[in-house]
Design an enzyme around this catalytic site. Structure first.
Site, PDB file in Angstrom:
ATOM      1  N   ASP A  69      42.907  33.389  38.058  1.00 27.87           N
ATOM      2  CA  ASP A  69      43.961  32.865  38.939  1.00 27.87           C
ATOM      3  C   ASP A  69      44.699  31.764  38.203  1.00 27.87           C
ATOM      4  O   ASP A  69      44.218  31.240  37.188  1.00 27.87           O
ATOM      5  CB  ASP A  69      43.345  32.308  40.232  1.00 27.87           C
ATOM      6  CG  ASP A  69      44.420  31.764  41.178  1.00 27.87           C
ATOM      7  OD1 ASP A  69      45.443  32.443  41.360  1.00 27.87           O
ATOM      8  OD2 ASP A  69      44.247  30.656  41.707  1.00 27.87           O
ATOM      9  N   SER A  70      45.855  31.399  38.731  1.00 24.85           N
ATOM     10  CA  SER A  70      46.608  30.300  38.140  1.00 24.85           C
ATOM     11  C   SER A  70      45.881  28.964  38.324  1.00 24.85           C
ATOM     12  O   SER A  70      46.188  27.999  37.629  1.00 24.85           O
ATOM     13  CB  SER A  70      47.997  30.231  38.779  1.00 24.85           C
ATOM     14  OG  SER A  70      47.868  30.099  40.178  1.00 24.85           O
ATOM     15  N   TYR A 130      52.201  29.122  39.116  1.00 22.96           N
ATOM     16  CA  TYR A 130      52.873  30.306  38.590  1.00 22.96           C
ATOM     17  C   TYR A 130      54.025  30.714  39.529  1.00 22.96           C
ATOM     18  O   TYR A 130      54.982  31.342  39.104  1.00 22.96           O
ATOM     19  CB  TYR A 130      51.886  31.480  38.520  1.00 22.96           C
ATOM     20  CG  TYR A 130      50.945  31.483  37.334  1.00 22.96           C
ATOM     21  CD1 TYR A 130      50.759  30.376  36.518  1.00 22.96           C
ATOM     22  CD2 TYR A 130      50.221  32.641  37.040  1.00 22.96           C
ATOM     23  CE1 TYR A 130      49.883  30.420  35.438  1.00 22.96           C
ATOM     24  CE2 TYR A 130      49.353  32.695  35.957  1.00 22.96           C
ATOM     25  CZ  TYR A 130      49.188  31.580  35.166  1.00 22.96           C
ATOM     26  OH  TYR A 130      48.323  31.628  34.098  1.00 22.96           O
ATOM     27  N   GLY A 131      53.860  30.365  40.805  1.00 23.59           N
ATOM     28  CA  GLY A 131      54.756  30.896  41.846  1.00 23.59           C
ATOM     29  C   GLY A 131      56.219  30.543  41.689  1.00 23.59           C
ATOM     30  O   GLY A 131      57.091  31.227  42.231  1.00 23.59           O
ATOM     31  N   CYS A 167      45.291  36.215  41.516  1.00 28.61           N
ATOM     32  CA  CYS A 167      46.564  35.534  41.780  1.00 28.61           C
ATOM     33  C   CYS A 167      47.626  36.562  42.163  1.00 28.61           C
ATOM     34  O   CYS A 167      47.862  37.519  41.421  1.00 28.61           O
ATOM     35  CB  CYS A 167      46.985  34.808  40.504  1.00 28.61           C
ATOM     36  SG  CYS A 167      48.570  33.972  40.612  1.00 28.61           S
ATOM     37  N   ASN A 168      48.242  36.354  43.311  1.00 26.71           N
ATOM     38  CA  ASN A 168      49.266  37.297  43.769  1.00 26.71           C
ATOM     39  C   ASN A 168      50.464  37.321  42.835  1.00 26.71           C
ATOM     40  O   ASN A 168      51.004  38.379  42.523  1.00 26.71           O
ATOM     41  CB  ASN A 168      49.750  36.910  45.165  1.00 26.71           C
ATOM     42  CG  ASN A 168      48.692  37.116  46.225  1.00 26.71           C
ATOM     43  OD1 ASN A 168      48.737  38.083  46.962  1.00 26.71           O
ATOM     44  ND2 ASN A 168      47.730  36.215  46.300  1.00 26.71           N
ATOM     45  N   THR A 169      50.880  36.129  42.386  1.00 29.91           N
ATOM     46  CA  THR A 169      52.066  36.056  41.531  1.00 29.91           C
ATOM     47  C   THR A 169      51.805  36.778  40.208  1.00 29.91           C
ATOM     48  O   THR A 169      52.665  37.521  39.714  1.00 29.91           O
ATOM     49  CB  THR A 169      52.437  34.580  41.261  1.00 29.91           C
ATOM     50  OG1 THR A 169      52.453  33.881  42.511  1.00 29.91           O
ATOM     51  CG2 THR A 169      53.783  34.461  40.600  1.00 29.91           C
ATOM     52  N   GLU A 171      46.403  22.430  48.331  1.00 27.61           N
ATOM     53  CA  GLU A 171      45.829  21.656  47.212  1.00 27.61           C
ATOM     54  C   GLU A 171      45.531  20.220  47.626  1.00 27.61           C
ATOM     55  O   GLU A 171      44.597  19.598  47.139  1.00 27.61           O
ATOM     56  CB  GLU A 171      46.801  21.647  46.028  1.00 27.61           C
ATOM     57  CG  GLU A 171      47.016  23.003  45.427  1.00 27.61           C
ATOM     58  CD  GLU A 171      46.441  23.139  44.025  1.00 27.61           C
ATOM     59  OE1 GLU A 171      46.373  22.140  43.300  1.00 27.61           O
ATOM     60  OE2 GLU A 171      46.067  24.268  43.671  1.00 27.61           O
ATOM     61  N   CYS A 179      49.277  35.058  49.151  1.00 31.29           N
ATOM     62  CA  CYS A 179      49.087  33.993  48.168  1.00 31.29           C
ATOM     63  C   CYS A 179      47.668  33.454  48.333  1.00 31.29           C
ATOM     64  O   CYS A 179      47.184  33.312  49.470  1.00 31.29           O
ATOM     65  CB  CYS A 179      50.103  32.878  48.412  1.00 31.29           C
ATOM     66  SG  CYS A 179      49.851  31.438  47.364  1.00 31.29           S
ATOM     67  N   THR A 180      47.045  33.178  47.214  1.00 23.98           N
ATOM     68  CA  THR A 180      45.650  32.734  47.237  1.00 23.98           C
ATOM     69  C   THR A 180      45.401  31.511  48.125  1.00 23.98           C
ATOM     70  O   THR A 180      44.321  31.346  48.677  1.00 23.98           O
ATOM     71  CB  THR A 180      45.208  32.324  45.820  1.00 23.98           C
ATOM     72  OG1 THR A 180      46.204  31.450  45.277  1.00 23.98           O
ATOM     73  CG2 THR A 180      45.044  33.526  44.934  1.00 23.98           C
ATOM     74  N   HIS A 181      46.393  30.625  48.221  1.00 26.96           N
ATOM     75  CA  HIS A 181      46.184  29.365  48.928  1.00 26.96           C
ATOM     76  C   HIS A 181      46.303  29.487  50.453  1.00 26.96           C
ATOM     77  O   HIS A 181      45.822  28.642  51.178  1.00 26.96           O
ATOM     78  CB  HIS A 181      47.214  28.329  48.476  1.00 26.96           C
ATOM     79  CG  HIS A 181      46.956  27.767  47.119  1.00 26.96           C
ATOM     80  ND1 HIS A 181      46.855  28.561  46.002  1.00 26.96           N
ATOM     81  CD2 HIS A 181      46.782  26.491  46.708  1.00 26.96           C
ATOM     82  CE1 HIS A 181      46.640  27.786  44.939  1.00 26.96           C
ATOM     83  NE2 HIS A 181      46.590  26.526  45.347  1.00 26.96           N
TER      84      HIS A 181
END
Ligand code: DGL
Length: 290
Positions: A10-11, A42-43, A73-75, A153, A201-203
Site C-alpha cells: 500500500d502507499s 498516491y491519490g 492500495c486502490n489508487t 491518518e 480507498c484503504t482509509h
C-alpha cells in the site's frame, strides 16, 4: 512455496485494513507488508507516477520470496495492475478494485452504485469500468473524497468534523435537492439515489460510522477489504499455493519513519505496533534502475 509469505503493498498504513482482513481470512499464512509512507499520498499523483512507484514496491516485495502479491492500495490497483502482472510474470497479483466492484454488483438492487475514492482512482475510471463490465445496466456515480484520507491518518474518524466532511462529500449523491428530483421526474429520467456505496480507498473503512451517519441506514456499504481477502483465499486455494500451517506472522516494511508507521498503523490494524516491529527500506536505492 506453500510456506512462502504473501506480499501486501500500500502507499502507507491504510492497507493494514486489508492486511487485517487477509489475516482473519487466512490464519496461518505469513505476510510481508510494505507501506510506501515516504511517498504517500498516491491519490493526488498522476497515474504514471503511481505506476512507477508501485512497480518499485512490487519488485522489492518479490525480493522477499513472496508467493502472491496483494495490491491493497486502490489508487495503485487502478494505475498499475497490468504492469505489475507483466513484471512479476506468473505470480498471482490481486488488486482491490475487482473484488469491490464484484461485491457492489452483487448487493445493489437498483443498479445505481456510488463510489468514493481518491482523486486518482476516480479519474482513472477503474471502478466505473469494473462495475459496468459486470453489470452493463449499472449507473455509477463516482466522487473523490480526498479529505477522508487525512482525517483517518489524524485519528479524527468520528465526531462532528468527520461527519461534516461526510455530509460535504455525500449529500449531493444521497440527498439530491428536491428540485432536481422533480425535474428528473418531469422528464421521465430516474432520480433514484444510489442504494450501494463502495468505499474505494484503504482509509475509508475507518470512517464508516461518520459515513453511515451521513447516508442513513438503508444504503449498503461495500468495503473492499473483506471481499479482497476472500478472493485471495479463493485464488490461492485454487492452486498449489495455500495451506500454510505455520503460525501467522507479519513482517512490516516502510519507506519512512517506523515511529509514525507504528503510531498511525496501530489504529488501522486494531492492534499495537511498536517502531521496533517496522523495518525501514529504501525503494529507490534498491531499485535504482527504475
Ligand atoms: N492507499 C490509497 C488508496 O487506497 C489512499 C492513500 C493515498 O492516497 O495514498 O487509494
Amino acid at each position: 512455496l506453500n510456506d512462502a509469505p504473501i506480499g501486501v503493498f500500500d502507499s502507507g498504513v491504510g492497507g493494514l485494513t486489508v492486511l487485517k482482513a487477509l489475516a482473519a481470512e487466512m490464519p496461518g499464512e505469513k505476510f510481508v507488508y510494505l507501506g510506501d509512507t515516504a511517498r504517500l499520498p498516491y491519490g493526488t499523483k498522476s497515474a504514471e507516477t503511481v505506476a512507477r512507484y508501485a512497480l518499485q514496491a512490487a519488485e522489492a516485495l518479490a525480493g522477499y520470496g513472496i508467493k502472491a502479491l496483494v495490491v491493497a492500495c486502490n489508487t495503485a490497483s487502478a494505475a498499475s495492475l497490468p504492469a505489475i502482472r507483466e513484471r512479476l510474470d506468473g505470480m498471482p497479483v490481486i488488486g482491490v478494485i475487482e473484488p469491490g466492484a464484484e461485491a457492489a454488483c452483487r448487493v445493489s438492487k437498483s443498479g445505481h452504485i456510488a463510489v468514493i475514492a481518491t482523486e486518482g482512482t476516480v479519474r482513472g475510471g477503474a471502478y466505473q469500468d469494473a462495475i459496468q463490465r459486470r453489470r452493463p445496466d449499472a449507473r455509477v456515480s463516482a466522487r473523490p473524497a480526498q479529505l477522508f484520507v487525512a482525517l483517518a491518518e489524524e485519528g479524527m474518524h468520528e465526531g462532528a468534523i468527520a461527519e461534516g466532511v461526510a455530509h460535504h462529500y455525500l449529500d449531493s449523491l444521497f440527498r439530491p435537492p428536491a428540485s432536481a428530483a422533480t425535474r428528473a421526474g418531469a422528464t421521465g429520467a430516474t432520480a433514484v439515489a444510489p442504494d450501494t456505496l463502495v468505499l474505494g480507498c484503504t482509509h475509508f473503512p475507518m470512517l464508516t460510522n461518520a459515513i453511515r451517519a451521513a447516508i442513513g441506514p438503508s444504503v449498503r456499504i461495500v468495503d473492499s477489504a473483506a471481499t479482497t481477502a476472500k478472493s485471495v483465499r479463493e485464488r490461492l486455494g485454487a492452486g498449489e499455493l495455500s495451506g500454510a500451517t505455520g503460525r501467522s506472522a507479519v513482517r512490516f516494511l516502510a519507506t519512512d519513519s517506523p515511529e509514525r508507521f507504528a503510531r498511525v498503523g496501530s489504529r488501522f490494524l486494531g492492534q499495537t505496533l511498536s517502531p521496533a516491529d517496522v523495518e525501514l527500506i529504501d525503494l529507490q536505492e534498491s531499485r535504482g534502475r527504475l
